[in-house]
Design an enzyme around this catalytic site. Structure first.
Site, PDB file in Angstrom:
ATOM      1  N   HIS A  94       0.668  -1.314   0.029  1.00  0.00           N
ATOM      2  CA  HIS A  94       0.007  -0.111   0.016  1.00  0.00           C
ATOM      3  C   HIS A  94       0.466   1.418  -0.342  1.00  0.00           C
ATOM      4  O   HIS A  94       1.502   1.137   0.493  1.00  0.00           O
ATOM      5  CB  HIS A  94      -1.213   0.304   1.045  1.00  0.00           C
ATOM      6  CG  HIS A  94      -0.285   0.174   2.860  1.00  0.00           C
ATOM      7  ND1 HIS A  94       0.310  -0.872   3.386  1.00  0.00           N
ATOM      8  CD2 HIS A  94      -1.170   1.021   3.994  1.00  0.00           C
ATOM      9  CE1 HIS A  94       0.871  -0.379   4.297  1.00  0.00           C
ATOM     10  NE2 HIS A  94       0.101   0.189   4.967  1.00  0.00           N
ATOM     11  N   HIS A 152       1.056   3.871   1.839  1.00  0.00           N
ATOM     12  CA  HIS A 152       1.985   4.342   2.947  1.00  0.00           C
ATOM     13  C   HIS A 152       2.931   4.913   3.356  1.00  0.00           C
ATOM     14  O   HIS A 152       4.258   3.791   2.585  1.00  0.00           O
ATOM     15  CB  HIS A 152       1.491   4.281   3.950  1.00  0.00           C
ATOM     16  CG  HIS A 152       0.488   4.057   4.593  1.00  0.00           C
ATOM     17  ND1 HIS A 152      -0.550   3.440   5.853  1.00  0.00           N
ATOM     18  CD2 HIS A 152      -0.515   5.476   4.212  1.00  0.00           C
ATOM     19  CE1 HIS A 152      -2.199   3.759   6.217  1.00  0.00           C
ATOM     20  NE2 HIS A 152      -2.010   5.549   4.755  1.00  0.00           N
ATOM     21  N   ASP A 203       5.636   4.271   5.276  1.00  0.00           N
ATOM     22  CA  ASP A 203       6.614   3.837   5.752  1.00  0.00           C
ATOM     23  C   ASP A 203       7.401   2.569   4.917  1.00  0.00           C
ATOM     24  O   ASP A 203       7.769   1.435   5.458  1.00  0.00           O
ATOM     25  CB  ASP A 203       6.150   3.889   7.193  1.00  0.00           C
ATOM     26  CG  ASP A 203       4.891   3.139   7.285  1.00  0.00           C
ATOM     27  OD1 ASP A 203       3.783   3.376   6.936  1.00  0.00           O
ATOM     28  OD2 ASP A 203       4.430   2.256   8.268  1.00  0.00           O
ATOM     29  N   HIS A 204       6.290   2.180   3.658  1.00  0.00           N
ATOM     30  CA  HIS A 204       6.037   0.664   2.729  1.00  0.00           C
ATOM     31  C   HIS A 204       6.925   1.311   2.230  1.00  0.00           C
ATOM     32  O   HIS A 204       7.272   0.257   1.285  1.00  0.00           O
ATOM     33  CB  HIS A 204       4.884   0.605   2.942  1.00  0.00           C
ATOM     34  CG  HIS A 204       4.308  -0.327   4.660  1.00  0.00           C
ATOM     35  ND1 HIS A 204       3.965  -1.464   4.779  1.00  0.00           N
ATOM     36  CD2 HIS A 204       3.868   0.850   5.425  1.00  0.00           C
ATOM     37  CE1 HIS A 204       3.699  -1.200   5.857  1.00  0.00           C
ATOM     38  NE2 HIS A 204       3.359   0.031   6.501  1.00  0.00           N
ATOM     39  N   HIS A 230      -7.594  -0.595   5.776  1.00  0.00           N
ATOM     40  CA  HIS A 230      -5.687   0.404   5.710  1.00  0.00           C
ATOM     41  C   HIS A 230      -6.496   1.881   4.701  1.00  0.00           C
ATOM     42  O   HIS A 230      -5.918   2.773   5.491  1.00  0.00           O
ATOM     43  CB  HIS A 230      -5.385  -1.197   6.145  1.00  0.00           C
ATOM     44  CG  HIS A 230      -3.713   0.153   6.670  1.00  0.00           C
ATOM     45  ND1 HIS A 230      -4.002   0.988   8.172  1.00  0.00           N
ATOM     46  CD2 HIS A 230      -2.997   0.524   6.504  1.00  0.00           C
ATOM     47  CE1 HIS A 230      -2.738   1.151   8.547  1.00  0.00           C
ATOM     48  NE2 HIS A 230      -2.107   1.183   6.677  1.00  0.00           N
ATOM     49  N   ASP A 241      -0.287  -3.746   6.052  1.00  0.00           N
ATOM     50  CA  ASP A 241      -1.279  -3.138   7.702  1.00  0.00           C
ATOM     51  C   ASP A 241      -2.563  -3.666   7.576  1.00  0.00           C
ATOM     52  O   ASP A 241      -3.510  -3.027   8.044  1.00  0.00           O
ATOM     53  CB  ASP A 241      -0.728  -2.018   7.750  1.00  0.00           C
ATOM     54  CG  ASP A 241       0.520  -1.518   8.322  1.00  0.00           C
ATOM     55  OD1 ASP A 241       1.624  -2.102   7.621  1.00  0.00           O
ATOM     56  OD2 ASP A 241       0.827  -0.350   7.965  1.00  0.00           O
ATOM     57  N   HIS A 298       4.995  -4.294  10.563  1.00  0.00           N
ATOM     58  CA  HIS A 298       4.924  -3.888  11.939  1.00  0.00           C
ATOM     59  C   HIS A 298       5.470  -4.900  12.778  1.00  0.00           C
ATOM     60  O   HIS A 298       4.191  -6.126  12.943  1.00  0.00           O
ATOM     61  CB  HIS A 298       4.152  -3.122  12.210  1.00  0.00           C
ATOM     62  CG  HIS A 298       3.838  -1.797  11.470  1.00  0.00           C
ATOM     63  ND1 HIS A 298       4.945  -0.698  11.983  1.00  0.00           N
ATOM     64  CD2 HIS A 298       3.206  -1.225  10.398  1.00  0.00           C
ATOM     65  CE1 HIS A 298       4.334   0.368  10.483  1.00  0.00           C
ATOM     66  NE2 HIS A 298       3.135  -0.533   9.831  1.00  0.00           N
TER      67      HIS A 298
HETATM   68 FE    FE Z   1       2.624   1.061   8.376  1.00  0.00          FE
HETATM   69 ZN    ZN Z   2      -0.055   1.674   6.400  1.00  0.00          ZN
END
Ligand code: FE
Ligand code: ZN
Length: 245
Positions: A58, A60, A62-63, A116, A135, A173
């Site tokens: 996805h 985001h 942080d990915h 999400h 996530d 995570h």
């Molecule tokens: Fe994440």
């Molecule tokens: Zn995420």
């Protein structure tokens, strides 16, 4: 039978796991959800591997935050959710429900698992007994509902629950300790959660990871996978959002 995938956990940022996935048969390697580039580049170099692909679950940051630098360093092609093409720069191959992604001789079925984020996808290597859930499904938890509804996430959980219990779950995570503290509150009579938490606390105290998990372990201890209705999942998700364990 293709030779087994080699899957290396690469911690990035504060609590993310990216994954370096290598098919020894074809010599192909991909980096999944690289929130930053250098740890993946280092992990590949240490093993003498060349990253040829980046896979994203996805959009985001942080990915996907490491996508551009990995592409710049290796020329890798980027594979991810077509529905989030606008939010993920440099997407070479856009995928959704019913598509498949291949790494050498290994085939992953792509599942669209919204909630999400709306276009979130999971990669299920059925032949390898492994799924990358980003996530959506975590150890004893599920993703926050930023772009979807409890009904979306309940549908995802139903699909995950139907996978073979020995399936290994590689999530995005290290949230297990906090998820487990909430799980104890959500299901105070569930002995499996209490037993698992003894192990989780010991591992975390020793600085060890608790991921991957398995579908079977989640069926026994994950209050979101175990929610019996959309309403119950909604109630638990809302309670977890404000939970301070
Ligand atoms: Fe994440
Ligand atoms: Zn995420």
């Amino acid at each position: 039978m293709p030779s087994p995938l080699e899957i290396v956990r690469v911690p990035v940022l504060s609590d993310n796991y990216a994954w370096l996935v290598h098919d020894p048969g074809s010599g192909t390697t991909m980096a999944l959800d690289p929130g930053e580039a250098q740890p993946l580049l280092d992990a590949a170099a240490a093993r003498g591997l060349a990253i040829g692909e980046v896979w994203n679950t996805h959009w985001h940051p942080d990915h996907v935050g490491g996508n551009a630098a990995i592409v710049a360093a290796t020329g890798a092609r980027v594979v991810g959710p077509e529905a989030e093409r606008g939010k993920i720069g440099q997407l070479d191959v856009g995928l959704g429900e019913g598509d498949s992604a291949t790494l050498g001789d290994h085939v992953a079925a792509v599942m669209t698992v919204p909630g999400h984020t709306q276009g979130h996808i999971a990669f299920h290597f059925a032949g390898d007994g492994a799924i990358f859930t980003g996530d959506t499904l975590f150890a004893m938890g599920c993703g926050r509902l930023f772009e979807g509804t409890p009904s979306d996430m309940f549908g995802n959980m139903q699909r995950y629950a139907a996978l073979p219990p020995e399936t290994r779950v590689y999530c995005g995570h290290e949230y297990t300790l906090s998820n487990g503290r909430y799980a104890l509150v959500a299901e105070p009579d569930n002995a499996a959660i209490r037993e698992r938490m003894v192990e989780v606390e010991a591992r975390r105290a020793a600085g060890e990871p608790t991921v991957p998990t398995t579908i079977g372990a989640e069926l026994a201890t994950n209050p979101f996978l175990r929610a019996r209705s959309v309403e119950e999942l909604a109630e638990r998700r809302q309670a977890k959002d404000v939970f301070r364990g």
